[in-house]
Design a protein around this motif. Structure first.
Motif, PDB file in Angstrom:
ATOM      1  N   LEU A 213     -26.438   4.413 -44.723  1.00 40.83           N
ATOM      2  CA  LEU A 213     -27.490   3.755 -45.500  1.00 40.83           C
ATOM      3  C   LEU A 213     -28.753   3.613 -44.657  1.00 40.83           C
ATOM      4  N   ALA A 214     -28.591   3.231 -43.396  1.00 44.05           N
ATOM      5  CA  ALA A 214     -29.745   3.095 -42.500  1.00 44.05           C
ATOM      6  C   ALA A 214     -30.416   4.447 -42.259  1.00 44.05           C
ATOM      7  N   TYR A 215     -29.616   5.498 -42.079  1.00 46.08           N
ATOM      8  CA  TYR A 215     -30.195   6.827 -41.873  1.00 46.08           C
ATOM      9  C   TYR A 215     -30.964   7.286 -43.108  1.00 46.08           C
TER      10      TYR A 215
ATOM     11  N   LEU B 266     -35.856   8.392 -45.841  1.00 43.62           N
ATOM     12  CA  LEU B 266     -36.730   8.157 -46.983  1.00 43.62           C
ATOM     13  C   LEU B 266     -38.123   7.757 -46.505  1.00 43.62           C
ATOM     14  N   ALA B 267     -38.179   6.911 -45.474  1.00 37.27           N
ATOM     15  CA  ALA B 267     -39.467   6.494 -44.918  1.00 37.27           C
ATOM     16  C   ALA B 267     -40.229   7.694 -44.369  1.00 37.27           C
ATOM     17  N   GLY B 268     -39.535   8.540 -43.589  1.00 40.48           N
ATOM     18  CA  GLY B 268     -40.186   9.721 -43.037  1.00 40.48           C
ATOM     19  C   GLY B 268     -40.661  10.684 -44.108  1.00 40.48           C
TER      20      GLY B 268
ATOM     21  N   ILE C  65     -38.090   1.324 -42.041  1.00 39.91           N
ATOM     22  CA  ILE C  65     -37.582   1.649 -40.708  1.00 39.91           C
ATOM     23  C   ILE C  65     -37.047   0.407 -40.002  1.00 39.91           C
ATOM     24  N   VAL C  66     -37.750  -0.705 -40.130  1.00 37.13           N
ATOM     25  CA  VAL C  66     -37.286  -1.965 -39.520  1.00 37.13           C
ATOM     26  C   VAL C  66     -35.947  -2.381 -40.120  1.00 37.13           C
ATOM     27  N   ILE C  67     -35.835  -2.283 -41.442  1.00 38.25           N
ATOM     28  CA  ILE C  67     -34.574  -2.610 -42.110  1.00 38.25           C
ATOM     29  C   ILE C  67     -33.457  -1.686 -41.612  1.00 38.25           C
ATOM     30  N   ALA C  68     -33.770  -0.403 -41.446  1.00 38.20           N
ATOM     31  CA  ALA C  68     -32.779   0.563 -40.963  1.00 38.20           C
ATOM     32  C   ALA C  68     -32.285   0.184 -39.573  1.00 38.20           C
TER      33      ALA C  68
END
Length: 283
Positions: A224-226, A231-233, A261-264
């Motif tokens: 999920l983090a990846y 998604l951000a990138g 990204i911070v959440i990831a």
């Protein structure tokens, strides 16, 4: 593309579970095509074919999320909307993993050793590294967290450079996880079935469930983090093409991507804690 026409990414956000079956279909077709046409290189070709099939869906989904960032929604609502896209990607990933795991277990051992030879070598390298890792729990957490951060950075880079490029890293991870799950099932089905007095078929279901749980308890938050980082990138990549640097829309998209990204990063740290302290206690 025929397979691509089976799903509408915009509608999939309302029914993300359907992507489980699509991911299973993509991976299964890739497995049989790689064995049929590129038998000696099946371990890598099946990953590439799965990625090729998935890119149109993933890219369209990222483009939809980037467009949402230009709306007047608050940051909290935007993150909630991105959660729908992440659910779609997670179910597709689970479809890959289930498919790869299934074919690892049911195909002949000689075929499996060729089809997953690179993945199995990767697992052996990981296990060898774990033996020489830090002995303390805190040190092991930081080592795992550091490794996961490196993967996250690759997801951001691939997504930024190639739009939907992060799906390659995640599909590769899916095949490695599936090889680990399949190995666990093959090694333990007989002993578990005998110890529990279960029939062989029931034993397969029992051990398959244990295998999935063993790796997915910490694997799901990691993936999920990846996906969040990818998604951000991807959103930033599309924003660079569509908007001028310094524009109001670009700044808003950049701010939203930084939040993802911070959440990831936070989720990856939680996943590392789960992997070190919770998963070993359960299995």
């Amino acid at each position: 593309m025929v397979i691509e026409s089976l799903v509408n990414p915009a509608k999939a956000e309302g029914r993300p579970w359907e992507m489980l079956f699509l991911g299973f279909l993509y991976a299964s077709i890739a497995v049989f095509l790689s064995l049929w046409i590129f038998h000696d290189y099946a371990s890598l070709v099946m990953v590439f074919l799965t990625v090729f099939a998935s890119i149109p869906v993933v890219y369209t989904l990222i483009a939809i999320e980037e467009k949402k960032d230009t709306s007047d929604r608050s940051e909290r609502l935007l993150l909630k909307e991105h959660g729908k896209a992440l659910a779609v990607l997670m179910f597709m990933f689970l479809g890959y993993t289930i498919a790869f795991s299934l074919w690892f277990v049911v195909l002949p051992e000689s075929t499996v050793s060729n089809m997953f030879n690179v993945q199995l070598e990767t697992i052996r390298s990981i296990n060898a590294g774990a033996v020489t890792s830090f002995s303390t729990g805190t040190g092991f957490v930081m080592q795992i967290f550091s490794n996961n951060i490196k993967v996250m950075i690759f997801c951001i880079m691939f997504a930024f450079l190639f739009g939907a490029g992060a799906i390659f890293i995640l599909t590769w991870n899916s095949s490695v996880i599936a090889a680990a799950i399949g190995t666990f099932i093959r090694n333990n089905v007989a002993s578990y079935a005998e110890a529990a007095g279960l029939g062989k078929l029931t034993g397969y279901f029992h051990v398959s469930s244990l295998g999935l749980m063993r790796y997915m308890i910490h694997g799901i938050p990691e993936i999920l983090a990846y996906f969040a980082a990818g998604l951000a990138g991807g959103i930033i990549s599309i924003a660079v093409i569509r908007h001028d640097f310094g524009s109001k829309n670009f700044n808003k998209i950049l701010y939203d991507s930084m939040d993802l990204i911070v959440i990831a990063i936070l989720v990856l740290f939680i996943a590392a804690l789960i992997e070190v302290f919770i998963t070993p206690a359960l299995f």
